[in-house]
Design an enzyme around this catalytic site. Sequence first.
Site, PDB file in Angstrom:
ATOM      1  CD  GLU A   1       8.165  22.576   1.370  1.00 52.34           C
ATOM      2  OE1 GLU A   1       8.347  23.338   2.333  1.00 52.34           O
ATOM      3  OE2 GLU A   1       7.324  22.788   0.470  1.00 52.34           O
TER       4      GLU A   1
ATOM      5  CE  LYS B   1       6.382  28.700   0.795  1.00 48.66           C
ATOM      6  NZ  LYS B   1       7.396  28.138   1.722  1.00 48.66           N
TER       7      LYS B   1
END
Length: 212
Positions: free
Chosen positions: A44, A137
């Site tokens: 990421e 998340k």
Amino acid sequence: MGKAQDSLWRGFSPRLIAILRGIRPEETTGIVSVLVEAGFRAIEIPLNSPDPFDSVQIACQVAREATDEPCLVGAGTVLEVEEVDQVCAAGGNLIVSPNKNANVIRRALEHGALSLPGVFTPTECFEALDVGATALKIFPASLIGAAGISALRAVLPKDTSLCAVGGIAPKDFSSYLDAGVDSFALGGSLYRPGDAPRTVRERASDAVKYLK
């Protein structure tokens, strides 16, 4: 979530995402290479990094060349629909946000990308799932703690994937796994701008050991 997306998300192992906040394009090849070598299969690159879309494109290429295994590569801190388009145009298949934005989630799914919105409360969790989030998340995970996540897990659908992000170090994995978390994203404990690839490789290898 489509079958292909579900298979990609549930198929990557070990279930660790490297957050490369602040990385520059010229550093990306070296850092991503050692992460893949150490066993990471998810990268990421937060959009508040320098030239993030260039780094996403480089990271995608490095991952393809470094392993035959499926990899998740994309961006974090994705706040706008237009940013989803740019990440996917760069080859990314992973969209991570600090918040729950239904339009961002939907656009990621339209592109065939995976969507991990940031959530903290039961209401946010269910709203994100209702619009098709790939996984949740939990952010910042260190504030809600393993006990809080366990309470969330008790009311969420059994097949919900939870990714703990924020203030979690590898030594913390065990208690969060017991609470129902199935993946983790590591930032500053894994990579800080300017770190040498050798240093990142050592940290990544240590992290992977905690999930074996």
